[in-house]
Motif scaffolding. Structure first.
Motif, PDB file in Angstrom:
ATOM      1  N   THR A 140       0.833  -1.199   0.000  1.00  0.00           N
ATOM      2  CA  THR A 140       0.000   0.000   0.000  1.00  0.00           C
ATOM      3  C   THR A 140       0.868   1.250   0.000  1.00  0.00           C
ATOM      4  O   THR A 140       0.603   2.204  -0.729  1.00  0.00           O
ATOM      5  N   LEU A 141       1.908   1.230   0.809  1.00  0.00           N
ATOM      6  CA  LEU A 141       2.804   2.388   0.877  1.00  0.00           C
ATOM      7  C   LEU A 141       3.509   2.615  -0.451  1.00  0.00           C
ATOM      8  O   LEU A 141       3.651   3.743  -0.904  1.00  0.00           O
ATOM      9  N   TYR A 142       3.946   1.527  -1.084  1.00  0.00           N
ATOM     10  CA  TYR A 142       4.615   1.667  -2.376  1.00  0.00           C
ATOM     11  C   TYR A 142       3.645   2.185  -3.430  1.00  0.00           C
ATOM     12  O   TYR A 142       4.024   2.939  -4.314  1.00  0.00           O
ATOM     13  N   ASP A 143       2.375   1.784  -3.316  1.00  0.00           N
ATOM     14  CA  ASP A 143       1.357   2.298  -4.236  1.00  0.00           C
ATOM     15  C   ASP A 143       1.156   3.800  -4.046  1.00  0.00           C
ATOM     16  O   ASP A 143       0.926   4.526  -5.009  1.00  0.00           O
ATOM     17  N   TRP A 144       1.215   4.276  -2.801  1.00  0.00           N
ATOM     18  CA  TRP A 144       1.120   5.725  -2.530  1.00  0.00           C
ATOM     19  C   TRP A 144       2.212   6.459  -3.283  1.00  0.00           C
ATOM     20  O   TRP A 144       1.972   7.469  -3.931  1.00  0.00           O
ATOM     21  N   VAL A 145       3.426   5.930  -3.157  1.00  0.00           N
ATOM     22  CA  VAL A 145       4.577   6.586  -3.773  1.00  0.00           C
ATOM     23  C   VAL A 145       4.428   6.601  -5.293  1.00  0.00           C
ATOM     24  O   VAL A 145       4.633   7.636  -5.935  1.00  0.00           O
ATOM     25  N   SER A 146       4.053   5.472  -5.871  1.00  0.00           N
ATOM     26  CA  SER A 146       3.955   5.414  -7.333  1.00  0.00           C
ATOM     27  C   SER A 146       2.764   6.222  -7.849  1.00  0.00           C
ATOM     28  O   SER A 146       2.862   6.886  -8.882  1.00  0.00           O
ATOM     29  N   ALA A 196       2.954   5.788   9.653  1.00  0.00           N
ATOM     30  CA  ALA A 196       3.033   5.691  11.116  1.00  0.00           C
ATOM     31  C   ALA A 196       2.416   6.921  11.771  1.00  0.00           C
ATOM     32  O   ALA A 196       1.694   6.815  12.771  1.00  0.00           O
ATOM     33  N   TYR A 197       2.672   8.089  11.211  1.00  0.00           N
ATOM     34  CA  TYR A 197       2.112   9.337  11.729  1.00  0.00           C
ATOM     35  C   TYR A 197       0.586   9.287  11.704  1.00  0.00           C
ATOM     36  O   TYR A 197      -0.080   9.637  12.670  1.00  0.00           O
TER      37      TYR A 197
END
Length: 78
Positions: free
Chosen positions: A5-11, A28-29
């Motif tokens: 999911t985090l990598y999808d945010w970045v891409s 985390a924030y």
């Protein structure tokens, strides 16, 4: 939340892979400021600090931002 999911945010934000660490920090924030049923719908931040979470400083991840430089109407511009 998974690393996928985090990598999808970045891409999806059009950012380079070097921003993956920032995506993890952002996740985390946000998790620390979301209510949890395990602590009676309080946020982890509220339980830890004793104060409610502060949300007015949240921004869209990867959003374009511009700095505003305040100028007087009579300042020289050239």
């Amino acid at each position: 939340m998974t690393l996928k999911t985090l990598y999808d945010w970045v891409s999806s934000a059009g950012l380079p892979k070097s921003f993956r660490g920032e995506a993890v920090n952002t996740a985390a924030y946000l998790i620390n400021r979301c209510p949890s049923t395990g602590i009676n719908l309080k946020t982890p931040m509220e339980v830890w600090s004793g104060r409610p979470a502060y949300y007015s400083n949240l921004k869209v991840f990867g959003s374009l931002a511009f700095a505003h430089v305040k100028q007087d109407k009579l300042d020289a511009r050239a």
